[in-house]
Write a protein that holds these residues in place. Structure first.
Motif, PDB file in Angstrom:
ATOM      1  N   MET A   1       9.213  -3.847  53.812  1.00  0.00           N
ATOM      2  CA  MET A   1       9.251  -2.591  53.079  1.00  0.00           C
ATOM      3  C   MET A   1       8.176  -2.622  51.998  1.00  0.00           C
ATOM      4  O   MET A   1       7.976  -3.614  51.315  1.00  0.00           O
ATOM      5  N   THR A   2       7.512  -1.512  51.803  1.00  0.00           N
ATOM      6  CA  THR A   2       6.449  -1.402  50.817  1.00  0.00           C
ATOM      7  C   THR A   2       7.047  -1.361  49.410  1.00  0.00           C
ATOM      8  O   THR A   2       8.080  -0.745  49.190  1.00  0.00           O
ATOM      9  N   LYS A   3       6.373  -2.014  48.475  1.00  0.00           N
ATOM     10  CA  LYS A   3       6.825  -1.970  47.083  1.00  0.00           C
ATOM     11  C   LYS A   3       6.576  -0.566  46.544  1.00  0.00           C
ATOM     12  O   LYS A   3       5.490  -0.022  46.676  1.00  0.00           O
ATOM     13  N   LEU A   4       7.603   0.019  45.933  1.00  0.00           N
ATOM     14  CA  LEU A   4       7.495   1.374  45.411  1.00  0.00           C
ATOM     15  C   LEU A   4       6.968   1.362  43.984  1.00  0.00           C
ATOM     16  O   LEU A   4       7.279   0.473  43.199  1.00  0.00           O
ATOM     17  N   THR A   5       6.154   2.369  43.654  1.00  0.00           N
ATOM     18  CA  THR A   5       5.697   2.528  42.273  1.00  0.00           C
ATOM     19  C   THR A   5       6.874   3.009  41.440  1.00  0.00           C
ATOM     20  O   THR A   5       7.921   3.386  41.975  1.00  0.00           O
ATOM     21  N   SER A   6       6.717   3.036  40.115  1.00  0.00           N
ATOM     22  CA  SER A   6       7.809   3.465  39.254  1.00  0.00           C
ATOM     23  C   SER A   6       8.217   4.913  39.527  1.00  0.00           C
ATOM     24  O   SER A   6       9.390   5.264  39.414  1.00  0.00           O
ATOM     25  N   ILE A   7       7.272   5.741  39.909  1.00  0.00           N
ATOM     26  CA  ILE A   7       7.602   7.135  40.232  1.00  0.00           C
ATOM     27  C   ILE A   7       8.347   7.189  41.559  1.00  0.00           C
ATOM     28  O   ILE A   7       9.365   7.863  41.685  1.00  0.00           O
ATOM     29  N   GLU A   8       7.857   6.469  42.550  1.00  0.00           N
ATOM     30  CA  GLU A   8       8.512   6.469  43.857  1.00  0.00           C
ATOM     31  C   GLU A   8       9.891   5.821  43.805  1.00  0.00           C
ATOM     32  O   GLU A   8      10.756   6.154  44.603  1.00  0.00           O
ATOM     33  N   ALA A   9      10.098   4.926  42.875  1.00  0.00           N
ATOM     34  CA  ALA A   9      11.364   4.204  42.790  1.00  0.00           C
ATOM     35  C   ALA A   9      12.535   5.146  42.520  1.00  0.00           C
ATOM     36  O   ALA A   9      13.679   4.784  42.739  1.00  0.00           O
ATOM     37  N   GLU A  10      12.260   6.350  42.073  1.00  0.00           N
ATOM     38  CA  GLU A  10      13.315   7.334  41.859  1.00  0.00           C
ATOM     39  C   GLU A  10      13.880   7.818  43.197  1.00  0.00           C
ATOM     40  O   GLU A  10      14.937   8.423  43.234  1.00  0.00           O
ATOM     41  N   PHE A  11      13.172   7.567  44.275  1.00  0.00           N
ATOM     42  CA  PHE A  11      13.574   8.002  45.608  1.00  0.00           C
ATOM     43  C   PHE A  11      14.042   6.807  46.424  1.00  0.00           C
ATOM     44  O   PHE A  11      13.622   5.687  46.193  1.00  0.00           O
ATOM     45  N   ALA A  12      14.910   7.057  47.384  1.00  0.00           N
ATOM     46  CA  ALA A  12      15.472   5.974  48.187  1.00  0.00           C
ATOM     47  C   ALA A  12      14.424   5.289  49.063  1.00  0.00           C
ATOM     48  O   ALA A  12      14.505   4.093  49.289  1.00  0.00           O
ATOM     49  N   THR A  13      13.458   6.061  49.547  1.00  0.00           N
ATOM     50  CA  THR A  13      12.446   5.495  50.440  1.00  0.00           C
ATOM     51  C   THR A  13      11.075   6.070  50.121  1.00  0.00           C
ATOM     52  O   THR A  13      10.956   7.106  49.461  1.00  0.00           O
ATOM     53  N   THR A  14      10.052   5.409  50.607  1.00  0.00           N
ATOM     54  CA  THR A  14       8.693   5.925  50.457  1.00  0.00           C
ATOM     55  C   THR A  14       8.562   7.264  51.159  1.00  0.00           C
ATOM     56  O   THR A  14       7.891   8.173  50.658  1.00  0.00           O
ATOM     57  N   GLU A  15       9.228   7.421  52.291  1.00  0.00           N
ATOM     58  CA  GLU A  15       9.165   8.672  53.042  1.00  0.00           C
ATOM     59  C   GLU A  15       9.722   9.835  52.217  1.00  0.00           C
ATOM     60  O   GLU A  15       9.172  10.932  52.218  1.00  0.00           O
ATOM     61  N   ARG A  16      10.824   9.578  51.510  1.00  0.00           N
ATOM     62  CA  ARG A  16      11.392  10.639  50.663  1.00  0.00           C
ATOM     63  C   ARG A  16      10.454  10.979  49.510  1.00  0.00           C
ATOM     64  O   ARG A  16      10.312  12.134  49.131  1.00  0.00           O
ATOM     65  N   ALA A  17       9.810   9.963  48.952  1.00  0.00           N
ATOM     66  CA  ALA A  17       8.856  10.201  47.875  1.00  0.00           C
ATOM     67  C   ALA A  17       7.682  11.023  48.391  1.00  0.00           C
ATOM     68  O   ALA A  17       7.228  11.963  47.724  1.00  0.00           O
ATOM     69  N   GLU A  18       7.199  10.707  49.584  1.00  0.00           N
ATOM     70  CA  GLU A  18       6.087  11.456  50.173  1.00  0.00           C
ATOM     71  C   GLU A  18       6.496  12.886  50.496  1.00  0.00           C
ATOM     72  O   GLU A  18       5.715  13.819  50.310  1.00  0.00           O
ATOM     73  N   ALA A  19       7.717  13.072  50.985  1.00  0.00           N
ATOM     74  CA  ALA A  19       8.211  14.420  51.293  1.00  0.00           C
ATOM     75  C   ALA A  19       8.308  15.247  50.007  1.00  0.00           C
ATOM     76  O   ALA A  19       7.931  16.430  49.986  1.00  0.00           O
ATOM     77  N   TYR A  20       8.800  14.632  48.947  1.00  0.00           N
ATOM     78  CA  TYR A  20       8.892  15.335  47.665  1.00  0.00           C
ATOM     79  C   TYR A  20       7.498  15.699  47.164  1.00  0.00           C
ATOM     80  O   TYR A  20       7.256  16.812  46.698  1.00  0.00           O
ATOM     81  N   ASP A  21       6.557  14.769  47.279  1.00  0.00           N
ATOM     82  CA  ASP A  21       5.191  15.011  46.844  1.00  0.00           C
ATOM     83  C   ASP A  21       4.584  16.188  47.603  1.00  0.00           C
ATOM     84  O   ASP A  21       3.955  17.061  47.004  1.00  0.00           O
ATOM     85  N   ALA A  22       4.798  16.229  48.910  1.00  0.00           N
ATOM     86  CA  ALA A  22       4.275  17.337  49.725  1.00  0.00           C
ATOM     87  C   ALA A  22       4.904  18.651  49.297  1.00  0.00           C
ATOM     88  O   ALA A  22       4.217  19.683  49.175  1.00  0.00           O
ATOM     89  N   TRP A  23       6.217  18.647  49.063  1.00  0.00           N
ATOM     90  CA  TRP A  23       6.909  19.869  48.633  1.00  0.00           C
ATOM     91  C   TRP A  23       6.367  20.332  47.282  1.00  0.00           C
ATOM     92  O   TRP A  23       6.070  21.518  47.100  1.00  0.00           O
ATOM     93  N   LEU A  24       6.240  19.398  46.338  1.00  0.00           N
ATOM     94  CA  LEU A  24       5.766  19.757  45.004  1.00  0.00           C
ATOM     95  C   LEU A  24       4.357  20.328  45.064  1.00  0.00           C
ATOM     96  O   LEU A  24       4.053  21.339  44.423  1.00  0.00           O
TER      97      LEU A  24
END
Length: 60
Positions: A1-24
């Motif tokens: 599993m990839t190490k998450l940045t502090s911002i991504e760590a708010e999300f369960a997975t990198t995929e969720r962080a990327e999905a949120y980023d795309a939505w935002l």
């Protein structure tokens, strides 16, 4: 599993962080493309303060 940045760590997975980023990003693009005039910050804050004051006085 990839190490998450502090911002991504708010999300369960990198995929969720990327999905949120795309939505935002799509929300920001839509906002920037909106042809309606902007509302000044002071105007919005004055309206919100009036709403809060009215709510507080109705609860007193």
């Amino acid at each position: 599993m990839t190490k998450l940045t502090s911002i991504e760590a708010e999300f369960a997975t990198t995929e969720r962080a990327e999905a949120y980023d795309a939505w935002l990003r799509s929300e920001i693009e839509a906002s920037l493309a909106d042809p309606r005039p902007s509302i000044p910050h002071d105007h919005v804050m004055a309206e919100l303060c009036a709403i809060i004051a009215a709510k507080k006085s109705s609860q007193a």
